[in-house]
Design an enzyme around this catalytic site. Structure first.
Site, PDB file in Angstrom:
ATOM      1  N   GLY A 158       0.826  -1.212   0.000  1.00 22.45           N
ATOM      2  CA  GLY A 158       0.000   0.000   0.000  1.00 22.45           C
ATOM      3  C   GLY A 158       0.849   1.246   0.000  1.00 22.45           C
ATOM      4  N   GLY A 194       2.104   4.520   3.798  1.00 24.28           N
ATOM      5  CA  GLY A 194       2.913   3.595   2.991  1.00 24.28           C
ATOM      6  C   GLY A 194       3.808   4.344   2.021  1.00 24.28           C
ATOM      7  N   TYR A 205     -13.614  -3.194  11.513  1.00 28.61           N
ATOM      8  CA  TYR A 205     -12.261  -2.624  11.344  1.00 28.61           C
ATOM      9  C   TYR A 205     -11.424  -2.911  12.595  1.00 28.61           C
ATOM     10  CZ  TYR A 205      -8.595   0.921  10.634  1.00 28.61           C
ATOM     11  OH  TYR A 205      -7.386   1.571  10.483  1.00 28.61           O
TER      12      TYR A 205
END
Ligand SMILES: NC(=O)c1ccc[n+]([C@@H]2O[C@H](COP(=O)([O-])OP(=O)(O)OC[C@H]3O[C@@H](n4cnc5c(N)ncnc54)[C@H](OP(=O)(O)O)[C@@H]3O)[C@@H](O)[C@H]2O)c1
Length: 305
Positions: A16, A22, A171
């Site tokens: 990512g 990232g 999540y």
């Protein structure tokens, strides 16, 4: 600011790495001399990010490769290419993630999308790359969790959240899974006498696409008002936000099994510090149990590594 030592001669994979923490991690690592494999699901976005980094560091060694961590066949293909190349891998940064799609979505393999992207993909990627990480002098794996892991539970009876889907709880489950995994891998490495470090980090509250495109997966969903308010009150840029992850991945002082995050305003912002692992992630047995389930779901087992 965390002072990244020279990463010359190191091979690093950052998942990512086309945006957010990232991309910043890839930028800092490449700027410090590492050869960085930017593992991204969109090659065009990856090349865009590479171009940006090259504008600052023209000699940066950046290799953009396709990896969809939510697709186990993509993980296998990515890992197999690296295994064929057979170069020791110094650092794996498990950074890619999605947050709270408003409706329950499933991956191509049939798993709830956050569990697939944030945990099962990184789990299978890490296990597949273990031979290369172990071939490095001191291989390191840094996995991005979140402070919301503290409110997460691993709901074994409904891991894929089919019965009841609450976006932020799903999540939180996936990020708790990351933390349990990072610690369990540290234990496994220790028990087996491997010279391998595994730890976890969280970025506090960092302004990235996760809060816009990430939450809606690009479908124009409004972020909740509480998130907007919190962003206004206490959030940080991607520079400081990436530092706990960079510290976990590179610092000579970082510890295996540890957890790093920002140290101010309840861990939302600030300089990197050692973070207390939440109660929900403290028991060895939980990590081992989750590991076993992940092996069954992904079909990738430690004995294969
Ligand atoms: N920002 C925060 O405050 C915060 C707080 C806690 C934890 N985190 C964690 O930090 C990590 C990075 O997020 P961020 O804040 O930097 O958000 P971001 O800017 O949205 O970055 C997420 C990255 O993950 C990639 N990604 C998503 N699904 C993927 C997949 N299936 N395969 C490969 N790559 C995929 C995205 O690619 P695309 O661009 O193609 O979507 C993007 O590059 C995540 O693990 C997130 O859970 C962030």
């Amino acid at each position: 600011m965390y002072n990244l030592l020279s990463q010359q001669d190191k091979l690093v994979v950052v998942t990512g790495s086309n945006s957010g923490t990232g991309k910043e991690a890839a930028r800092r690592l490449a700027g410090a001399g590492a050869q960085v494999i930017m593992a991204v699901r969109s090659l065009s976005k990856g090349h865009g990010a590479r171009k940006e980094i090259l504008a600052q560091y023209p000699d940066a060694r950046l290799d953009v490769r396709h990896l969809d961590v939510a697709d186990l066949s993509s993980v296998r293909a990515f890992a197999e290419t690296l295994l064929t190349e057979n170069r020791p891998l110094n650092i794996l940064v498990n950074n890619a993630g999605v947050m709270a799609p408003p409706e329950r979505l499933v991956s191509v393999d049939g798993f709830e999308l956050q569990f697939a992207t944030n945990f099962l993909g990184p789990f299978s990627l890490t296990l597949r790359l273990l031979p290369l990480l172990r071939a490095a002098k001191e291989g390191r794996i840094a996995t991005m969790s979140s402070s919301v892991a503290a409110v997460g539970t691993i709901r074994y009876k409904d891991l894929q959240r089919e019965r009841h889907y609450v976006p932020y709880l799903a999540y939180a489950q996936s990020k708790l899974a990351d933390l349990l995994f990072a610690q369990q891998l540290a234990r496994v490495a220790n028990q087996r006498g491997w010279n391998l470090m595994s730890n976890a980090a969280h970025p506090g509250f960092t302004r990235t696409n996760l809060l816009t495109a990430g939450a809606s997966l690009g479908r124009g969903h409004q972020r909740p008002a509480w998130l907007t308010n919190l962003m206004f009150l206490a959030s940080q840029g991607v520079g400081p936000g990436s530092e706990p992850l960079l510290y976990a991945a590179t610092s000579p002082d970082a510890l295996s099994g540890a957890y790093y995050g920002p140290g101010r305003l309840f861990g939302l912002v600030g300089p990197t510090t050692l973070v207390r692992v939440p109660r929900s992630a403290r028991h060895d047995g939980d990590g081992a149990r989750l590991w076993q389930v992940a092996e069954e779901l992904t079909g990738v087992a430690l004995s294969d590594a």
